[in-house]
Scaffold this motif. Structure first.
Motif, PDB file in Angstrom:
ATOM      1  N   ASP A  78       0.852  -1.192   0.000  1.00  0.00           N
ATOM      2  CA  ASP A  78       0.000   0.000   0.000  1.00  0.00           C
ATOM      3  C   ASP A  78       0.888   1.243   0.000  1.00  0.00           C
ATOM      4  O   ASP A  78       2.027   1.207   0.469  1.00  0.00           O
ATOM      5  CB  ASP A  78      -0.928   0.016   1.217  1.00  0.00           C
ATOM      6  CG  ASP A  78      -0.170   0.153   2.536  1.00  0.00           C
ATOM      7  OD1 ASP A  78       0.264   1.264   2.868  1.00  0.00           O
ATOM      8  OD2 ASP A  78      -0.002  -0.868   3.233  1.00  0.00           O
ATOM      9  N   TRP A  80       0.495   5.968  -0.427  1.00  0.00           N
ATOM     10  CA  TRP A  80      -0.396   7.111  -0.474  1.00  0.00           C
ATOM     11  C   TRP A  80      -1.159   7.102  -1.802  1.00  0.00           C
ATOM     12  O   TRP A  80      -0.911   6.281  -2.679  1.00  0.00           O
ATOM     13  CB  TRP A  80       0.406   8.409  -0.318  1.00  0.00           C
ATOM     14  CG  TRP A  80       1.411   8.591  -1.410  1.00  0.00           C
ATOM     15  CD1 TRP A  80       1.263   9.302  -2.559  1.00  0.00           C
ATOM     16  CD2 TRP A  80       2.722   8.005  -1.491  1.00  0.00           C
ATOM     17  NE1 TRP A  80       2.384   9.199  -3.347  1.00  0.00           N
ATOM     18  CE2 TRP A  80       3.295   8.408  -2.713  1.00  0.00           C
ATOM     19  CE3 TRP A  80       3.469   7.179  -0.641  1.00  0.00           C
ATOM     20  CZ2 TRP A  80       4.574   8.017  -3.105  1.00  0.00           C
ATOM     21  CZ3 TRP A  80       4.744   6.799  -1.042  1.00  0.00           C
ATOM     22  CH2 TRP A  80       5.277   7.213  -2.257  1.00  0.00           C
ATOM     23  N   ALA A  81      -2.049   8.077  -1.950  1.00  0.00           N
ATOM     24  CA  ALA A  81      -2.937   8.102  -3.116  1.00  0.00           C
ATOM     25  C   ALA A  81      -2.414   9.024  -4.222  1.00  0.00           C
ATOM     26  O   ALA A  81      -1.326   9.587  -4.131  1.00  0.00           O
ATOM     27  CB  ALA A  81      -4.332   8.556  -2.681  1.00  0.00           C
ATOM     28  N   ASN A 176      -7.571   2.799  -4.314  1.00  0.00           N
ATOM     29  CA  ASN A 176      -6.620   3.854  -4.678  1.00  0.00           C
ATOM     30  C   ASN A 176      -7.088   4.586  -5.935  1.00  0.00           C
ATOM     31  O   ASN A 176      -6.930   5.806  -6.048  1.00  0.00           O
ATOM     32  CB  ASN A 176      -5.231   3.259  -4.889  1.00  0.00           C
ATOM     33  CG  ASN A 176      -4.119   4.243  -4.553  1.00  0.00           C
ATOM     34  OD1 ASN A 176      -4.369   5.357  -4.100  1.00  0.00           O
ATOM     35  ND2 ASN A 176      -2.890   3.830  -4.779  1.00  0.00           N
ATOM     36  N   SER A 179      -9.247   7.795  -5.699  1.00  0.00           N
ATOM     37  CA  SER A 179      -8.632   9.084  -5.353  1.00  0.00           C
ATOM     38  C   SER A 179      -8.284   9.906  -6.594  1.00  0.00           C
ATOM     39  O   SER A 179      -7.973  11.092  -6.476  1.00  0.00           O
ATOM     40  CB  SER A 179      -7.365   8.857  -4.516  1.00  0.00           C
ATOM     41  OG  SER A 179      -6.308   8.339  -5.312  1.00  0.00           O
ATOM     42  N   HIS A 238      -4.791   2.068  -1.206  1.00  0.00           N
ATOM     43  CA  HIS A 238      -4.766   3.428  -0.674  1.00  0.00           C
ATOM     44  C   HIS A 238      -4.530   3.281   0.825  1.00  0.00           C
ATOM     45  O   HIS A 238      -5.325   2.650   1.526  1.00  0.00           O
ATOM     46  CB  HIS A 238      -6.104   4.107  -0.956  1.00  0.00           C
ATOM     47  CG  HIS A 238      -6.184   5.537  -0.551  1.00  0.00           C
ATOM     48  ND1 HIS A 238      -5.457   6.080   0.493  1.00  0.00           N
ATOM     49  CD2 HIS A 238      -6.934   6.562  -1.024  1.00  0.00           C
ATOM     50  CE1 HIS A 238      -5.750   7.353   0.626  1.00  0.00           C
ATOM     51  NE2 HIS A 238      -6.645   7.673  -0.293  1.00  0.00           N
ATOM     52  N   GLU A 286     -14.269   8.439  -0.931  1.00  0.00           N
ATOM     53  CA  GLU A 286     -13.261   7.536  -1.475  1.00  0.00           C
ATOM     54  C   GLU A 286     -13.686   6.085  -1.262  1.00  0.00           C
ATOM     55  O   GLU A 286     -14.359   5.753  -0.285  1.00  0.00           O
ATOM     56  CB  GLU A 286     -11.911   7.801  -0.817  1.00  0.00           C
ATOM     57  CG  GLU A 286     -11.346   9.177  -1.167  1.00  0.00           C
ATOM     58  CD  GLU A 286     -10.102   9.528  -0.379  1.00  0.00           C
ATOM     59  OE1 GLU A 286      -9.783   8.782   0.582  1.00  0.00           O
ATOM     60  OE2 GLU A 286      -9.465  10.542  -0.701  1.00  0.00           O
TER      61      GLU A 286
END
Length: 470
Positions: A78, A80-81, A176, A179, A238, A286
């Protein structure tokens, strides 16, 4: 009986970690086996990600599992977006991989709104406006690197890109992808009509897959490097989507605060709220695990305090900064933590002082004073957000579940309890990695479903409570 291990590779905007998990008498245990630094590099004024270095660290952490004799049956990544990689027809990276704090998206919102109004865009996607959303980054590509965009055959988000390098399998994960502000909340797939309206090649985008999808095993080359084979499973890639999975309660309609570099405060809904009231308050919808929607607001978060700490040459630990801040109760200045001046300043400390000066506030000086301004301002922002959520949804919450690294910030948690009037339930700190592992374990039938996995998290990790004092 020999433990069965699952590996979460959790990469945040400032650091990454490899977390191994296993079950012991019905409780989940976790162990950090590798950690590395991360951050955007500045290349001639461009803020970029060094994806080669990140992937090298992914491999090093996987090798550490072999050294420890703890081979995972599966792994997942995983991050960040919003950020992404463009691949050519040979599946090679095209050009730079930009970071979301890069200034190339300045003015790109107006270019998008020439095609579709801001109001219609929100109604269509339910995603809050942030200048770094992927939709604005891709619009920037049309202006800044049109030839590279034209050359691109595949659009792929960062965790999907790294998993492609491990397995040779290209795929796009749903949470993800939401986003990007390019996904339809009804169909849960790319909004190809919107993509066409923007003049972007729809053929770059792959069908969206759900967390729990098994991508495949490691390529022969990767197996040789790390010394073992394992299967790669899509988690909720995400990082916030994974963190929210680890909220330690089986109750419905709970309020969470995913507290890390960013603060994400919200709740889970079964249907996106794309109404005007939500847009005015800048809430987002989201995608979450099992097609839940994370109805939340994005608040600047501990990025501010992380930057201040670096500018004081890391002389203070975060715990020491909290202690210093707690001893400056007289500080009354407050900043708007979501002001764009705090997104990527050259010097965060000076940005805070300048904001206070420009708004006729007392200017903080010491590290403790500056930290106090930040923490108290964050708590006030959380209180405002709670009121907006309760008003928009006509629900009253008794508690806020704080998950992620900020769960360890006792001073901030107490301020949050005081400012909101809610009980703050803090933990687990490694929520993102735990959520990553939960998706793998559900796919491996360790848990039947999300509720059973959350019950295990509740019973497995140290959870602290903070009550309103003033």
């Amino acid at each position: 009986m020999k433990p069965v291990y699952y590996l979460a590779v959790d990469i945040g905007a400032s650091s990454g970690r490899h977390i191994l998990a296993s079950m012991d008498n019905g409780r989940m245990t976790i162990e950090e086996v590798y950690r590395f630094d991360n951050g955007m590099i500045n290349d001639n004024g461009n803020k970029l990600w060094d994806v080669d270095s990140l992937f090298a660290n992914i491999i090093e952490g996987m090798k550490k599992c072999k050294e420890l004799g703890k081979i995972p049956v599966s792994m997942s990544i995983d991050t960040w977006a919003v950020d992404y990689v463009l691949l050519d027809d040979n599946d090679k990276c095209i050009g730079n991989v930009y970071g979301y704090r890069d200034e190339r998206t300045d003015g790109m919102d107006e270019e998008v709104y020439k095609v579709i109004s801001e109001k219609e865009l929100y109604k269509r996607t339910g995603i809050q406006k942030q200048k770094f959303n992927t939709i604005y980054q891709l619009m920037s590509d049309k202006f800044i690197r049109p030839e590279q965009l034209k050359e691109a055959k595949t659009f792929i988000m960062l965790p999907d890109y790294f998993q492609f390098l491990l397995t040779g399998v290209k795929a796009s994960e749903y949470t993800n992808a939401t986003s990007t502000q390019l996904v339809n909340p009804e169909t849960k797939q790319w909004d190809y009509e919107l993509i066409d309206m923007l003049g972007i090649n729809r053929n770059m985008f792959m069908e969206l897959k759900q967390p729990g999808t098994i991508l495949g095993e490691l390529t022969d080359g990767i197996k040789k490097i790390v010394g073992y084979n394992t299967r790669v499973v899509m988690c909720a890639s995400h990082d916030t989507a994974s963190a929210v999975m680890a909220v330690p309660t089986v109750a419905d309609n709970v309020l969470y605060l995913s507290s890390g570099t960013w603060s994400l405060m919200g709740t889970e809904l079964l249907k996106a709220r794309c109404d005007e009231k939500s847009q005015v308050c800048n809430f987002t919808n989201e995608g979450g695990y099992d097609y839940r929607f994370r109805y939340l607001k994005n608040i600047m978060g501990l990025w501010i305090i992380q930057s201040v700490r670096h500018e004081f040459e890391d002389r203070y630990t975060f715990a020491e900064l909290c202690k210093e801040a707690e001893e400056t109760d007289y500080i009354t200045s407050r900043i708007d933590v979501n002001n764009k001046c705090f997104l990527a300043p050259e010097n965060m400390t000076e940005a805070i002082k300048s904001y206070c000066n420009n708004n006729d506030l007392i200017i903080p000086d010491t590290a403790g004073e500056i930290a106090a301004v930040v923490y108290k301002s964050l708590a006030d922002s959380y209180a405002d957000t709670v009121m907006q959520i309760e008003k928009n949804l006509d629900i009253t919450y008794d508690a806020i579940y704080v998950i992620g690294g900020g769960a360890n910030a006792g001073y901030l948690n107490q301020l949050t309890a005081d400012s909101t009037g809610k009980t703050v339930v803090a933990g687990p700190a490694e929520a993102t990695a735990i959520g990553n592992i939960m998706a793998q374990m559900i796919a491996d039938s360790v848990f039947k479903n999300l509720k059973e996995a959350r019950a295990c998290v509740r019973d497995s990790f140290d959870i602290k409570r903070f009550e309103q004092k003033r």
